[in-house]
Motif scaffolding. Structure first.
Motif, mmCIF file in Angstrom:
data_model
loop_
_atom_site.group_PDB
_atom_site.id
_atom_site.type_symbol
_atom_site.label_atom_id
_atom_site.label_comp_id
_atom_site.label_asym_id
_atom_site.label_seq_id
_atom_site.Cartn_x
_atom_site.Cartn_y
_atom_site.Cartn_z
ATOM 1 N N VAL A 66 -24.309 27.937 21.469
ATOM 2 C CA VAL A 66 -24.016 28.998 22.212
ATOM 3 C C VAL A 66 -24.796 30.055 21.925
ATOM 4 O O VAL A 66 -24.995 31.258 22.331
ATOM 5 C CB VAL A 66 -22.583 29.368 22.256
ATOM 6 C CG1 VAL A 66 -21.829 28.268 23.259
ATOM 7 C CG2 VAL A 66 -22.007 29.554 20.811
ATOM 8 N N GLY A 67 -25.358 30.057 20.364
ATOM 9 C CA GLY A 67 -25.977 31.359 19.944
ATOM 10 C C GLY A 67 -26.585 30.774 18.518
ATOM 11 O O GLY A 67 -26.713 29.582 18.104
ATOM 12 N N ARG A 68 -26.834 31.932 17.739
ATOM 13 C CA ARG A 68 -27.398 31.650 16.712
ATOM 14 C C ARG A 68 -27.046 32.791 15.606
ATOM 15 O O ARG A 68 -26.501 34.073 16.033
ATOM 16 C CB ARG A 68 -28.971 31.554 16.631
ATOM 17 C CG ARG A 68 -29.700 32.863 17.322
ATOM 18 C CD ARG A 68 -31.115 32.628 17.405
ATOM 19 N NE ARG A 68 -31.775 33.532 17.878
ATOM 20 C CZ ARG A 68 -32.230 34.797 17.263
ATOM 21 N NH1 ARG A 68 -31.771 34.889 16.127
ATOM 22 N NH2 ARG A 68 -32.607 35.715 18.021
ATOM 23 N N SER B 46 -29.572 29.887 11.897
ATOM 24 C CA SER B 46 -28.716 28.932 11.896
ATOM 25 C C SER B 46 -27.979 28.813 13.433
ATOM 26 O O SER B 46 -27.735 29.774 14.063
ATOM 27 C CB SER B 46 -27.472 28.821 10.934
ATOM 28 O OG SER B 46 -28.005 29.112 9.649
ATOM 29 N N ALA B 47 -27.658 27.628 13.885
ATOM 30 C CA ALA B 47 -26.959 27.420 15.236
ATOM 31 C C ALA B 47 -25.626 27.847 15.262
ATOM 32 O O ALA B 47 -24.975 27.631 14.062
ATOM 33 C CB ALA B 47 -27.024 26.185 15.717
ATOM 34 N N VAL B 48 -25.032 28.252 16.045
ATOM 35 C CA VAL B 48 -23.722 28.759 16.304
ATOM 36 C C VAL B 48 -23.062 27.706 17.316
ATOM 37 O O VAL B 48 -23.604 27.821 18.448
ATOM 38 C CB VAL B 48 -23.516 30.179 16.626
ATOM 39 C CG1 VAL B 48 -21.896 30.397 17.060
ATOM 40 C CG2 VAL B 48 -24.115 30.962 15.459
ATOM 41 N N LEU B 49 -21.974 27.039 16.999
ATOM 42 C CA LEU B 49 -21.463 25.832 17.903
ATOM 43 C C LEU B 49 -20.113 26.098 18.540
ATOM 44 O O LEU B 49 -19.441 26.975 17.985
ATOM 45 C CB LEU B 49 -21.498 24.557 17.435
ATOM 46 C CG LEU B 49 -22.914 24.149 16.615
ATOM 47 C CD1 LEU B 49 -22.703 22.842 15.852
ATOM 48 C CD2 LEU B 49 -24.038 24.177 17.736
ATOM 49 N N GLN C 257 -17.370 28.103 10.528
ATOM 50 C CA GLN C 257 -18.233 28.400 12.026
ATOM 51 C C GLN C 257 -19.463 28.598 11.655
ATOM 52 O O GLN C 257 -20.375 28.470 12.397
ATOM 53 C CB GLN C 257 -17.566 29.766 12.412
ATOM 54 C CG GLN C 257 -16.037 29.520 13.156
ATOM 55 C CD GLN C 257 -15.255 30.941 13.658
ATOM 56 O OE1 GLN C 257 -15.451 31.691 12.966
ATOM 57 N NE2 GLN C 257 -14.895 30.866 14.752
ATOM 58 N N ARG C 258 -19.616 29.233 10.432
ATOM 59 C CA ARG C 258 -21.076 29.404 10.195
ATOM 60 C C ARG C 258 -21.856 28.206 9.704
ATOM 61 O O ARG C 258 -23.040 27.997 10.044
ATOM 62 C CB ARG C 258 -21.279 30.495 8.953
ATOM 63 C CG ARG C 258 -20.848 32.071 9.143
ATOM 64 C CD ARG C 258 -21.239 32.578 7.949
ATOM 65 N NE ARG C 258 -20.729 32.633 6.911
ATOM 66 C CZ ARG C 258 -19.505 33.099 6.202
ATOM 67 N NH1 ARG C 258 -18.921 33.939 7.010
ATOM 68 N NH2 ARG C 258 -18.892 32.607 5.193
ATOM 69 N N MET D 182 -30.338 33.409 23.558
ATOM 70 C CA MET D 182 -29.292 33.020 22.684
ATOM 71 C C MET D 182 -28.500 34.309 22.257
ATOM 72 O O MET D 182 -29.117 35.354 21.953
ATOM 73 C CB MET D 182 -29.965 32.195 21.325
ATOM 74 C CG MET D 182 -30.128 30.891 21.673
ATOM 75 S SD MET D 182 -28.807 29.843 21.621
ATOM 76 C CE MET D 182 -29.597 28.272 22.168
ATOM 77 N N LEU D 183 -27.473 34.083 22.369
ATOM 78 C CA LEU D 183 -26.608 35.358 21.628
ATOM 79 C C LEU D 183 -26.767 35.184 20.069
ATOM 80 O O LEU D 183 -26.906 34.086 19.567
ATOM 81 C CB LEU D 183 -24.927 35.002 21.952
ATOM 82 C CG LEU D 183 -24.471 34.859 23.301
ATOM 83 C CD1 LEU D 183 -23.285 34.390 23.483
ATOM 84 C CD2 LEU D 183 -24.808 36.544 23.803
#
Ligand code: ZN
Length: 77
Positions: free
Chosen positions: A44-46, A51-54, A24-25, A12-13
């Motif tokens: 797409v990352g965290r 926390s998840a980043v979508l 976004q956060r 994960m990025l």
């Protein structure tokens, strides 16, 4: 390849929260194009706090075509 002792294949990025808006956060807006609707659904990352980043589908593909291709190519078991 070295993913670290607890690393997974789905690398994960990690995004810098300072670069992101609150939406976004919170996962309310696409991390790339800031769109809130349709809601971003692809993780797409965290963030450093896990926390998840979508991102929306289009942006996710642009962001990491190789990763998505790998997932798609995975044999179903
Ligand atoms: Zn987007």
């Amino acid at each position: 390849m070295n993913w670290g002792p607890t690393g997974t294949a789905q690398d994960m990025l990690t995004f810098d929260p300072d670069q992101l808006s609150w939406a976004q956060r919170e996962g309310d807006a696409c991390v790339v194009c800031h769109k809130k609707w349709p809601r971003p659904r692809v993780r797409v990352g965290r963030l450093p706090d896990d926390s998840a980043v979508l991102a929306c589908n289009d942006c996710a593909e642009a962001l990491m075509p190789a990763s998505l291709a790998t997932v798609v190519a995975f044999p179903a078991r």
